[in-house]
Design a protein around this motif. Structure first.
Motif, mmCIF file in Angstrom:
data_model
loop_
_atom_site.group_PDB
_atom_site.id
_atom_site.type_symbol
_atom_site.label_atom_id
_atom_site.label_comp_id
_atom_site.label_asym_id
_atom_site.label_seq_id
_atom_site.Cartn_x
_atom_site.Cartn_y
_atom_site.Cartn_z
ATOM 1 N N VAL A 112 0.836 -1.201 0.000
ATOM 2 C CA VAL A 112 0.000 0.000 0.000
ATOM 3 C C VAL A 112 0.873 1.254 0.000
ATOM 4 C CG1 VAL A 112 -1.800 1.285 1.210
ATOM 5 C CG2 VAL A 112 -1.841 -1.216 1.189
ATOM 6 N N GLU A 113 0.545 2.183 -0.882
ATOM 7 C CA GLU A 113 1.195 3.482 -0.921
ATOM 8 C C GLU A 113 0.203 4.509 -1.464
ATOM 9 O OE1 GLU A 113 4.028 4.040 -4.274
ATOM 10 O OE2 GLU A 113 3.828 1.844 -4.479
ATOM 11 N N THR A 114 0.531 5.784 -1.319
ATOM 12 C CA THR A 114 -0.308 6.846 -1.862
ATOM 13 C C THR A 114 0.067 7.061 -3.330
ATOM 14 O OG1 THR A 114 -0.467 7.917 0.283
ATOM 15 C CG2 THR A 114 -1.029 9.242 -1.638
ATOM 16 N N VAL A 115 -0.920 6.992 -4.204
ATOM 17 C CA VAL A 115 -0.682 7.058 -5.646
ATOM 18 C C VAL A 115 -1.346 8.311 -6.214
ATOM 19 C CG1 VAL A 115 -1.046 5.896 -7.859
ATOM 20 C CG2 VAL A 115 -0.577 4.543 -5.798
ATOM 21 N N ASN A 116 -0.582 9.075 -7.001
ATOM 22 C CA ASN A 116 -1.134 10.227 -7.710
ATOM 23 C C ASN A 116 -1.944 9.697 -8.890
ATOM 24 O OD1 ASN A 116 -1.386 12.392 -9.726
ATOM 25 N ND2 ASN A 116 -0.040 13.555 -8.353
ATOM 26 N N THR A 117 -3.237 9.845 -8.807
ATOM 27 C CA THR A 117 -4.125 9.220 -9.789
ATOM 28 C C THR A 117 -3.922 9.781 -11.189
ATOM 29 O OG1 THR A 117 -5.760 8.918 -8.023
ATOM 30 C CG2 THR A 117 -6.531 8.629 -10.271
ATOM 31 N N GLU A 161 -17.125 9.491 -2.579
ATOM 32 C CA GLU A 161 -16.611 9.918 -3.874
ATOM 33 C C GLU A 161 -16.112 8.687 -4.631
ATOM 34 O OE1 GLU A 161 -13.935 13.604 -5.614
ATOM 35 O OE2 GLU A 161 -13.349 12.666 -3.718
ATOM 36 N N VAL A 162 -16.657 8.451 -5.821
ATOM 37 C CA VAL A 162 -16.286 7.273 -6.600
ATOM 38 C C VAL A 162 -15.697 7.718 -7.935
ATOM 39 C CG1 VAL A 162 -18.135 5.926 -5.538
ATOM 40 C CG2 VAL A 162 -18.537 7.000 -7.748
ATOM 41 N N PHE A 163 -14.771 6.894 -8.467
ATOM 42 C CA PHE A 163 -14.197 7.139 -9.797
ATOM 43 C C PHE A 163 -15.125 6.579 -10.860
ATOM 44 C CE2 PHE A 163 -10.436 7.097 -7.053
ATOM 45 C CZ PHE A 163 -9.775 8.238 -7.486
ATOM 46 N N TYR A 164 -15.052 7.159 -12.060
ATOM 47 C CA TYR A 164 -15.800 6.583 -13.171
ATOM 48 C C TYR A 164 -14.995 6.686 -14.450
ATOM 49 C CZ TYR A 164 -17.058 11.344 -14.700
ATOM 50 O OH TYR A 164 -17.019 12.647 -15.133
ATOM 51 N N VAL A 165 -15.241 5.748 -15.374
ATOM 52 C CA VAL A 165 -14.695 5.773 -16.733
ATOM 53 C C VAL A 165 -15.888 5.667 -17.671
ATOM 54 C CG1 VAL A 165 -13.248 4.614 -18.432
ATOM 55 C CG2 VAL A 165 -12.517 4.715 -16.028
ATOM 56 N N LEU A 224 -10.909 14.809 -15.935
ATOM 57 C CA LEU A 224 -11.321 15.934 -15.098
ATOM 58 C C LEU A 224 -10.179 16.327 -14.166
ATOM 59 C CD1 LEU A 224 -15.016 15.087 -14.189
ATOM 60 C CD2 LEU A 224 -14.115 16.370 -16.126
ATOM 61 N N PRO A 225 -10.014 17.612 -13.902
ATOM 62 C CA PRO A 225 -8.885 18.070 -13.077
ATOM 63 C C PRO A 225 -9.052 17.681 -11.605
ATOM 64 C CG PRO A 225 -10.357 19.897 -13.574
ATOM 65 C CD PRO A 225 -10.861 18.729 -14.376
ATOM 66 N N GLU A 226 -7.880 17.710 -10.915
ATOM 67 C CA GLU A 226 -7.833 17.514 -9.454
ATOM 68 C C GLU A 226 -8.484 16.192 -9.024
ATOM 69 O OE1 GLU A 226 -9.398 20.888 -7.459
ATOM 70 O OE2 GLU A 226 -7.996 22.297 -8.372
ATOM 71 N N LEU A 227 -8.116 15.112 -9.701
ATOM 72 C CA LEU A 227 -8.595 13.795 -9.260
ATOM 73 C C LEU A 227 -7.967 13.457 -7.910
ATOM 74 C CD1 LEU A 227 -8.396 11.662 -12.532
ATOM 75 C CD2 LEU A 227 -10.438 12.617 -11.455
ATOM 76 N N PRO A 228 -8.727 12.897 -6.982
ATOM 77 C CA PRO A 228 -8.156 12.550 -5.671
ATOM 78 C C PRO A 228 -7.126 11.431 -5.797
ATOM 79 C CG PRO A 228 -10.361 11.651 -5.880
ATOM 80 C CD PRO A 228 -10.150 12.532 -7.082
ATOM 81 N N SER A 229 -6.165 11.453 -4.886
ATOM 82 C CA SER A 229 -5.163 10.383 -4.882
ATOM 83 C C SER A 229 -5.803 9.078 -4.413
ATOM 84 C CB SER A 229 -3.998 10.761 -3.969
ATOM 85 O OG SER A 229 -4.470 10.950 -2.634
ATOM 86 N N MET A 230 -5.076 7.976 -4.624
ATOM 87 C CA MET A 230 -5.580 6.654 -4.254
ATOM 88 C C MET A 230 -4.591 5.986 -3.296
ATOM 89 S SD MET A 230 -6.730 5.368 -8.074
ATOM 90 C CE MET A 230 -7.807 4.048 -7.510
#
Length: 737
Positions: free
Chosen positions: A590-595, A667-671, A620-626
């Motif tokens: 586990v690590e913090t990932v820049n989405t 907050e959920v991601f979508y494609v 979209l801008p400013e996606l939250p990290s994972m």
């Protein structure tokens, strides 16, 4: 104004049980009831027989201070008593040159005083000798029968009633005379039964509270209380605690029909429950004063104590025997893998733990029968009936009355005790029918009739012996039987749980071994399949380069098809290995990932600009990290984006959008894409392995979305789809670490 002497309008057998016996509003004639205001001792109500006992018109006392009745000298001591916590202590007073015993108690806002003429009291030594003799006689009794006989003899000697009986209640509150002593000229009632309606529920409740009830003269005229309604609260006076309380007219008529002139009843209370009564009858009027009634109450309490001791001794003896058997059954269950075998085929069997004629075990859709039991088909039907019962323990000694089908096998199973261990796991004990000839004191069906003259129900007139043969009834199940069954249930449940744990541990070991074998198989697959596939790839490449021109058009087409199939096989092996590694991964790094950066890498890997130049990808801008395993998250985005780009590539303006949205409280991601969409019938299968809904139009192995789902599950998240065929798709997901 409502008169408290009124009876219920509906005349039926419930009247007797619903009669307001605590507020009848009248008293017996052997004493005077006086009600006063406890705040100022003003007399508010009085029995109309005060004229006879106190020498003045009863209504002359109303509104006067109690001192008017008792005098200044006596009133001082009485006030001290009534203001103390020991208000119920009897006090001797003189009124109209007659010595009375005054008994006080509070009833709501009212202070009630009973005045009874005081007879000569025997010396305290005589009272002590009586109780000592009673105690010695009770202690010397070796059985319940001896104890009951001793109680009747002692009661008759002490109080002189013509007939003294021990009257015991059964489970349905019917009564039976189990001991009796009487005058020689009287017929015997020993062994006679009486229906529960003879002593209704509210009367039994009063016996539990007040224990002794005396009726001095069955032929007395009830004495009205004036005024009828208490001026203090404008309600009928509750005189249920008064020893002078009048008797229900129905009960008076009942006693007259039995040719009884006076009666005394004392409660026998065992473990807080009304076990029975010491019932005394006299042919003529007979009065017992307070001290004599107290002697009777002490006698009944000593009898109850000794009876409880004897019943407890017998219960402990049976419980020890059952406990020893239960312990042996527990040992057998520990030693034997199969619970049914342990309970039914060991040195000790489950049918020995409770007295019964036979038993049955139902576990895993199989029956095991021991002793005398119904047939299997009959048991199946009985089990379906018992499954509908709300509790884990069901018992009855009259099965056919609840389940008429049981009438066919009442000889072996009139009584049943059934223990539910768990769903589809039951144990039965059966008791055979015990045909009983019951002698009733009069026909129990002829309980009462309508009395036109009195405009109320009257009790039956005949008490002649009436015999009835009772069938379909077994010996009753006792509390100890039920306790033993419940204890056995815990033992069986624990044993089954332990066995299940062993089975789970064994399966877990097998699963781990299979898992290791599968891991080896996966790596073996990589080596064993990849080598020939790569070899085939090389051969086809050489054939294409050196001999393509020699082939016909059909041959060239077949060669290209072979190269495509070989490539697909190579991709399939890669995806299978990828999916297998996900299943066997020991843990997440586990690590913090820049989405946004991760998605950029994926798009370069997919080579959108070179392979899909027409496709517009909007992030979209400013996606939250994972938070998660970066390698797995790369696979996750790679599969989702590759699908979106691939399946929208045939559109005129292919479009893919990546962003976040607030759904399901987070907050959920979508494609999102504008591609071919997913057929409705495929929506539930789309995340399964090797499931494709596009035929051969697009390349793929059908494992990509299965990999997506597995990665998200490992990250404790969720993925779902919103799509309509021909109108694009949106894949939503979130992860939680």
């Amino acid at each position: 104004m409502t008169h408290i002497s009124e009876y219920p309008g509906k005349l039926d057998l419930d009247n007797c049980a619903r009669e307001p016996i605590h507020i009848i509003g009248k008293t017996q004639a052997h004493g005077v009831l006086v009600s006063v205001d406890p705040e100022n001792f003003i007399i508010t109500q009085v029995g109309e027989n005060a004229t006879q006992f106190f020498g003045e018109a009863f209504d002359s006392f109303l509104g006067k201070d109690l001192t008017y009745l008792l005098g200044e000298e006596q009133m001082t001591g009485v006030v001290e008593l009534l203001n103390s916590e020991e208000i119920s202590v009897p006090r001797e007073v003189w009124i109209n040159n007659i010595k009375f015993l005054m008994l006080a108690h509070n009833s709501g806002l009212n202070l009630i005083l009973d005045f009874e003429p005081l007879q000569e009291v025997d010396s305290s030594y005589h009272f002590q000798r009586q109780l000592t003799r009673v105690l010695n006689k009770f202690k010397a009794s070796k059985s319940v029968d001896q104890l009951c006989n001793a109680a009747t003899i002692l009661t008759k000697e002490m109080f002189g009633y013509d007939r003294v009986m021990i009257y015991r209640f059964d489970e349905e509150w019917n009564g039976e005379v189990i001991a009796e002593i009487k005058e020689e000229d009287m017929g015997s009632w020993l062994g006679l039964h009486y229906p529960a309606t003879d002593i209704p529920a509210q009367s039994r409740e009063l016996f539990l509270k007040h224990q002794v009830r005396v009726i001095s003269n069955v032929h007395y005229t009830p004495v009205p209380i004036t005024p009828e309604i208490s001026p203090l609260n404008e309600e009928p006076l509750d005189i249920s605690r008064s020893g002078l309380r009048a008797v229900s007219p129905i009960h008076i008529e009942y006693l007259k029909n039995m040719e009884v002139g006076a009666s005394l009843s004392a409660a026998i209370i065992v473990k807080g429950k009304l076990w029975g009564l010491i019932a005394c009858h006299h042919k003529a009027a007979k009065y017992l004063d307070f001290y004599q009634r107290e002697s009777c109450r002490f006698l009944a309490q000593m009898f109850s104590t000794e009876l409880t001791l004897q019943e407890n001794t017998a219960l402990i003896s049976r419980a020890k025997l059952s406990e020893n058997i239960r312990r042996q059954l527990v040992v057998q269950m520990k030693e034997e893998n199969d619970v049914v075998t342990a309970l039914s085929e060991g040195n000790v069997k489950f049918t020995q733990i409770i007295s019964c004629g036979g038993g049955a075990i139902f576990i895993k859709d199989q029956w095991k029968l021991i002793g005398n039991t119904p047939e299997t088909k009959q048991l199946e039907s009985l089990l379906n009936f018992i499954k509908k019962q709300p509790k884990n323990l069901f018992w009855t000694s009259k099965l056919s009355t609840l389940f008429p089908e049981a009438n066919a096998y009442k000889e072996v199973a009139s009584g049943v005790l059934c223990l539910k261990i768990a769903d589809y796991k039951y144990i039965f004990w059966f008791r055979p029918e015990q045909i009983q000839e019951v002698n009733w004191g009069g026909n129990p069906q002829a309980k009462a009739f309508y009395n036109e003259k009195e405009d109320r129900l009257s009790p039956r007139k005949s008490f002649e012996k009436w015999s009835e043969k009772l069938t379909g009834i077994s010996e009753a199940w006792q509390e100890n039987d039920r306790d033993v069954a419940r204890a056995l249930r815990e033992n069986i449940s624990y044993t089954l749980l332990a066995q299940q744990q062993k089975e789970i541990e064994a399966l877990n070991t097998q699963l781990m071994e299979a898992n290791e074998e599968l891991k080896l198989f996966s790596y073996g697959l990589s080596h064993d399949l990849r080598a020939p596939v790569r070899g085939m790839e090389g051969i086809l490449a050489i054939l294409d380069e050196d001999h393509r021109k020699e082939l016909s058009e059909d041959g060239q087409a077949l060669l290209q098809m072979s190269r495509d199939l070989n490539e697909k096989m190579n991709d399939l092996i890669d995806n299978i290995l990828e999916y297998s590694q996900l299943n066997h991964a020991d843990g997440l790094k586990v690590e913090t990932v820049n989405t946004s950066e991760l998605i950029g890498e994926v798009l370069k890997f997919v080579n959108v600009e070179g392979s899909y130049p027409k496709t517009t990808v909007k992030i979209l801008p400013e996606l939250p990290s994972m938070e998660g395993d970066r390698g797995m998250l790369f696979q996750l985005w790679s599969n989702l984006l590759n699908n979106a780009i691939k399946y929208s590539s045939e559109e005129e303006n292919p479009f893919v959008e990546i962003g976040t949205e607030q759904l399901k409280g987070r907050e959920v991601f979508y494609v999102k894409d504008n591609g071919i969409g997913v057929p409705k019938k495929m929506k539930k299968k789309i995340f399964e392995t090797f499931q494709r809904g596009v035929g051969s139009r697009f390349k793929g192995t059908g494992i990509g979305l299965a990999i997506v789902k597995r990665i998200i599950e490992k990250h404790h998240g969720e993925v779902w789809l919103k799509s309509e065929e021909g109108k694009g798709s949106i894949f939503y997901f979130y992860i939680e670490i």
